[in-house]
Design a protein around this motif. Sequence first.
Motif, PDB file in Angstrom:
ATOM      1  N   THR A   5       0.507-110.650  28.219  1.00 23.07           N
ATOM      2  CA  THR A   5       0.845-109.536  28.972  1.00 23.07           C
ATOM      3  C   THR A   5      -0.457-108.660  28.386  1.00 23.07           C
ATOM      4  OG1 THR A   5       3.082-109.660  29.000  1.00 23.07           O
ATOM      5  CG2 THR A   5       2.021-107.606  29.209  1.00 23.07           C
ATOM      6  N   ASN A   6      -1.213-107.976  29.546  1.00 26.30           N
ATOM      7  CA  ASN A   6      -2.394-107.274  29.399  1.00 26.30           C
ATOM      8  C   ASN A   6      -1.894-105.883  28.679  1.00 26.30           C
ATOM      9  OD1 ASN A   6      -3.667-109.488  30.428  1.00 26.30           O
ATOM     10  ND2 ASN A   6      -4.897-108.334  31.872  1.00 26.30           N
ATOM     11  N   VAL A   9      -4.673-102.931  28.843  1.00 23.66           N
ATOM     12  CA  VAL A   9      -4.995-102.164  29.993  1.00 23.66           C
ATOM     13  C   VAL A   9      -4.275-100.752  30.112  1.00 23.66           C
ATOM     14  CG1 VAL A   9      -4.746-102.334  32.723  1.00 23.66           C
ATOM     15  CG2 VAL A   9      -5.244-104.513  31.260  1.00 23.66           C
ATOM     16  N   PRO A  10      -5.139 -99.839  30.587  1.00 25.61           N
ATOM     17  CA  PRO A  10      -4.680 -98.625  30.370  1.00 25.61           C
ATOM     18  C   PRO A  10      -3.207 -98.486  31.179  1.00 25.61           C
ATOM     19  CG  PRO A  10      -6.832 -98.332  31.020  1.00 25.61           C
ATOM     20  CD  PRO A  10      -6.612 -99.925  30.956  1.00 25.61           C
ATOM     21  N   VAL A  12      -1.388 -97.742  34.004  1.00 29.45           N
ATOM     22  CA  VAL A  12      -1.513 -97.382  35.280  1.00 29.45           C
ATOM     23  C   VAL A  12      -0.126 -96.777  35.705  1.00 29.45           C
ATOM     24  CG1 VAL A  12      -3.529 -98.524  36.014  1.00 29.45           C
ATOM     25  CG2 VAL A  12      -1.240 -99.571  36.150  1.00 29.45           C
TER      26      VAL A  12
ATOM     27  N   GLU B 100      -1.638 -98.691  42.683  1.00 28.25           N
ATOM     28  CA  GLU B 100      -1.451 -99.181  41.383  1.00 28.25           C
ATOM     29  C   GLU B 100      -1.140-100.513  41.553  1.00 28.25           C
ATOM     30  OE1 GLU B 100       1.611 -97.083  39.217  1.00 28.25           O
ATOM     31  OE2 GLU B 100       2.061 -99.072  38.426  1.00 28.25           O
ATOM     32  N   ALA B 101      -1.724-101.699  41.158  1.00 31.58           N
ATOM     33  CA  ALA B 101      -1.182-103.145  41.145  1.00 31.58           C
ATOM     34  C   ALA B 101      -0.711-103.608  40.066  1.00 31.58           C
ATOM     35  CB  ALA B 101      -2.094-103.782  41.726  1.00 31.58           C
ATOM     36  N   VAL B 119      -6.137-106.186  35.117  1.00 33.09           N
ATOM     37  CA  VAL B 119      -5.022-105.977  35.920  1.00 33.09           C
ATOM     38  C   VAL B 119      -3.756-106.166  35.104  1.00 33.09           C
ATOM     39  CG1 VAL B 119      -3.737-106.833  37.991  1.00 33.09           C
ATOM     40  CG2 VAL B 119      -6.144-107.168  37.849  1.00 33.09           C
ATOM     41  N   ARG B 120      -2.771-105.010  35.486  1.00 37.82           N
ATOM     42  CA  ARG B 120      -1.482-105.259  34.671  1.00 37.82           C
ATOM     43  C   ARG B 120      -0.740-106.750  35.015  1.00 37.82           C
ATOM     44  NH1 ARG B 120       3.730-101.615  35.665  1.00 37.82           N
ATOM     45  NH2 ARG B 120       4.813-101.934  33.578  1.00 37.82           N
TER      46      ARG B 120
END
Lengths: 119, 214
Positions: A5-6, A9-10, A12, B100-101, B119-120
């Motif tokens: 899982t990233n 990453v901010p 979002v 938002e993806a 990317v989330r």
Amino acid sequence: MTGPTNADVPDVADPLSADPLVVAEAWRREGRRVALATVVETWGSAPRPAGSHLVIDADGDFRGSVSGGCVEGAVVAEAAEVIDSGVGRLIEFGVADETAWRVGLSCGGRIAVWVERID
Amino acid sequence: MDSALVSALNAERAARRAAVLATPLSGAPARLLRAGEPLQGDPLADEIREAFRSGVSRRVTGADGDVFLTACLPPPRLVIVGAVHISQALAPIAAIAGFEATIVDPRTAFATEARFAGVRLIAEWPEEVLPGLGLDPWTALAAVTHDPKIDDFALRHALERGCFYVGALGSRKTHGKRIERLSAAGVPADDLARIRARSASPSARPARPRSRWR
């Protein structure tokens, strides 16, 4: 949660953190005296749409934008008076305005900005 | 304006609920209108409904002077089910378009950070992830794995949650089977008709002889 899982990453899911209304709430909670400026109408070419906000505190610190930088200085000055008086005011900026040379919109449009104190 | 009103508006926004702030430019007290609240008798009912529908903030004129309506709709989101090659293009396109993806794919060979930097990305089954993502009418879902084990739950869930766009890839034959499965699982026909099948645009595909297209 398993699997890759990233995590870096901010988030979002929370785009509101730099939002002027969120800043206004946070500043009030800190006890700062705050004014909120809102673009309520635009005519012709204007850099920021109606609904754009600028939040200003009594020291002239500000976040957000009502014109992409053209008239922010003037709005901040008006906000200082609004913070003192508590009386909201409507300000118009544009090339037809006598202040154009100082704080006009270089794009040629006009905007109306409502400035009010957040109590 | 009372800071409590700002806090209340921010709470609605953080919870992804639509709201409209009505600010009289006379300096009279502002009002917060939450989605779903009755507007009967409100002198600005039509204007407020339009603000909820369009998401456009604007100045309107009421009986007591001008009022500015700040329309706050939740920002649009795109959930992509499938960490496949088209998702590698779709995710950045979505971001540029203001969506938002989030990509969901339980297959850890596909869902790698190397393939989806920035990317989330959630390498879990849709059954486990989607309920927690809070899909809503401002969310689009694109199921692109072609694998019923992964896509079907996501499609059903997106339809149940009222997502404004529910898309799935696959040939007519694949989609026909999909409709049969979802129908047998109890998904109403009206909902099934909302699935945009073959969600890829023809223009997104390489050119090939017209006779073979379709």
